[in-house]
Design an enzyme around this catalytic site. Structure first.
Site, PDB file in Angstrom:
ATOM      1  N   GLY A 140       2.682   5.151 -11.304  1.00 42.40           N
ATOM      2  CA  GLY A 140       1.280   5.556 -11.122  1.00 42.40           C
ATOM      3  C   GLY A 140       1.097   7.046 -11.330  1.00 42.40           C
ATOM      4  N   ILE A 142       2.928   9.477 -10.214  1.00 44.04           N
ATOM      5  CA  ILE A 142       4.167  10.284 -10.234  1.00 44.04           C
ATOM      6  C   ILE A 142       4.530  10.564 -11.693  1.00 44.04           C
ATOM      7  CG2 ILE A 142       6.612  10.349  -9.602  1.00 44.04           C
ATOM      8  CD1 ILE A 142       6.105   8.265  -7.492  1.00 44.04           C
ATOM      9  N   ASP A 207       7.444  -6.844 -12.088  1.00 45.07           N
ATOM     10  CA  ASP A 207       6.808  -5.540 -12.308  1.00 45.07           C
ATOM     11  C   ASP A 207       7.886  -4.437 -12.290  1.00 45.07           C
ATOM     12  OD1 ASP A 207       4.176  -3.790 -12.036  1.00 45.07           O
ATOM     13  OD2 ASP A 207       5.542  -3.073 -10.491  1.00 45.07           O
ATOM     14  N   LYS A 211       9.402  -1.738 -15.290  1.00 40.33           N
ATOM     15  CA  LYS A 211       9.481  -0.289 -15.068  1.00 40.33           C
ATOM     16  C   LYS A 211      10.923   0.194 -15.204  1.00 40.33           C
ATOM     17  CE  LYS A 211       5.367  -0.313 -12.114  1.00 40.33           C
ATOM     18  NZ  LYS A 211       4.879  -0.534 -10.750  1.00 40.33           N
TER      19      LYS A 211
HETATM   20  N1  HSE Z   1       1.503  -3.890  -8.731  1.00 35.92           N
HETATM   21  C1  HSE Z   1       2.017  -2.588  -9.024  1.00 35.92           C
HETATM   22  C2  HSE Z   1       2.598  -2.000  -7.749  1.00 35.92           C
HETATM   23  C3  HSE Z   1       0.922  -1.720  -9.564  1.00 35.92           C
HETATM   24  O1  HSE Z   1       2.397  -2.558  -6.669  1.00 35.92           O
HETATM   25  O2  HSE Z   1       3.298  -1.001  -7.802  1.00 35.92           O
HETATM   26  C4  HSE Z   1       1.401  -0.516 -10.317  1.00 35.92           C
HETATM   27  O3  HSE Z   1       2.210  -0.821 -11.402  1.00 35.92           O
END
Ligand code: HSE
Length: 443
Positions: A140, A142, A207, A211
């Site tokens: 986000g 960062i 998720d 990343k």
């Molecule tokens: N669903 C993700 C989280 C949103 O909770 O970090 C940001 O990628």
């Protein structure tokens, strides 16, 4: 010759207008960014692509900006830069490729897109001499991507590890601090808008896998696809695990880990992990994200901040936009090599060579000889235990069932494959009802 801005008015096409898109549009429309360009250029939001034109939206965005025709943006010769905040693989991939083919620069927040298709997108951008900026894909607000790609460029990075998913970190923090069940903590996260109505991608570590794939590829200059990142979610974690973790001096965190060893091997994973309570990562609670980077010159660096939400994500997107405009005529160097398909297994193979301490929780019938039988199997596989504990039932505990006992053990360092083979045998023991949870110790 790179694609340069034709006039001093930089025209933007925005793909997507959910919570992040609305925030980005609002910031672009209020004109505050122009002064940050030192008077040379002016930014104009020209069009916003949405699915449904009839949906009611933020009044501050003029209706005339919305379109449901992608080509109105992707083929518009006056649009210089695309900001993509649609999320998901399709149709974002097709739109982004078409935009780059038409000479448009790209700022994206789409982790799935970059994790799965980074090589194609970067390759085409390099060929078409346009810029790609992706800081908002991980962490986000960062600035971890730009830190790895720019500020730490001189380093040989050896490890990147982090709490990369705010939703699961919120849930785990609530389970630890307020002794909630996973279901109750998830419900609270959904009520507060921290978790989606379908939380699968967060809870199952998908998720964090995207990343981790992006961070590993950029840190080690070699594409690591998401399917090369073995990933586990947090669904098997119960209040009992927090009880035992605390007794052993740990916190539980979902960690994305990418490591490069001296022989060049790369290991990546997303694993619910025991983190020693005195380590900085153990103290990152709530929706915060944190990333630690180890490199030969920097030694160790940790960035902490809001990992999601419209304002932090817009901070990353708009920072990228301003930096793109400043360096618009620079070359776009490929950020990593793409190895041929048959060489991809290097990252996959390496994970099985690695050794960690593992925590395992089992449900067993409280009978004579359970620990003896378990010990025989572990000894047969040369697995040495650091500690073992069985909890007698107490009537007030939410995680114990009548007639059963909860047994946990912590191994010394072993390969995960070895533990799995032993656990397959342990599962067959008559008094063993379930192997409930396996956590890895982060050293
Ligand atoms: N669903 C993700 C989280 C949103 O909770 O970090 C940001 O990628």
């Amino acid at each position: 010759m790179n694609k340069e801005i034709k006039t001093n008015e930089i025209q933007i096409g925005l793909l997507g207008c959910g919570v992040i898109g609305t925030q980005v549009a609002t910031e672009l429309l209020n004109g505050n960014l122009d002064c940050k360009l030192a008077g040379k250029n002016r930014i104009k939001l020209k069009k916003i692509l949405v699915n449904d034109l009839s949906k009611s939206r933020d009044n501050s965005i003029p209706e005339s900006l919305f379109t449901n025709s992608p080509d109105e943006i992707l083929l518009d010769p006056d649009i210089d830069i695309i900001i993509e905040v649609m999320g998901g693989e399709k149709p974002a991939y097709d739109y982004v490729i078409k935009a780059i083919q038409n000479g448009k620069h790209l700022v994206t927040a789409n982790k799935e897109l970059i994790a799965k298709h980074g090589p194609q997108i970067f390759g085409l951008a390099h060929e078409k001499k346009v810029q790609i900026k992706l800081d908002a894909t991980v962490g986000g607000g960062i600035p971890i991507i730009n830190t790895i790609m720019d500020s730490l460029k001189a380093n040989q990075i050896t490890e990147v590890v982090g709490i990369l998913n705010g939703t699961t970190n919120y849930i785990l923090s609530e389970m630890k601090n307020s002794k909630k069940t996973l279901e109750a903590a998830l419900k609270e996260a959904q009520d507060k808008g921290y978790a989606e109505s379908d939380p699968t991608n967060d809870l199952e570590g998908i998720d964090a896998k995207y990343k981790t794939s992006i961070l590993a590829s950029l840190a080690f200059h070699q594409y690591i696809a998401p399917d090369q990142v073995p990933s586990h979610g947090i669904k098997s974690i119960s209040p009992a695990d927090f009880h035992f973790a605390e007794e052993l001096g740990f916190s539980i965190k979902l960690l994305g880990l990418a490591k490069q060893f001296e022989d060049g091997h790369i290991s990546t994973s997303v694993y619910p992990s025991l983190v020693a309570a005195d380590q900085p990562l153990a103290r990152i609670d709530g929706v915060l994200n944190a990333v630690e980077v180890r490199g030969d010159l920097i030694r160790e660096l940790m960035l902490v901040g809001p990992g999601a939400g419209p304002k932090p994500t817009s901070s990353a997107i708009l920072g990228d936009l301003l930096s793109l405009i400043k360096n618009i005529s620079s070359d776009f160097p490929l950020p990593y090599k793409v190895l041929p398909a048959n060489a991809r297994s290097k990252a996959e193979e390496s994970s099985s060579d690695e050794k960690y301490r593992f925590y395992t929780r089992l449900r067993v019938n409280d009978k004579v000889g359970v620990i003896r039988d378990l010990g025989i199997i572990l000894a047969k596989h040369q697995i040495s235990l650091e500690s073992i504990s069985q909890k007698a039932h107490t009537p007030d505990s939410s995680w114990e069932k009548g007639g059963e006992a909860t047994l946990i053990f912590l191994t010394h360092s072993i390969g995960e494959d070895k533990l799995k083979i032993a656990l397959d045998e342990i599962k067959q023991l008559d008094p063993v009802n379930e192997i409930c949870c396996i956590l890895r110790v982060f050293e």
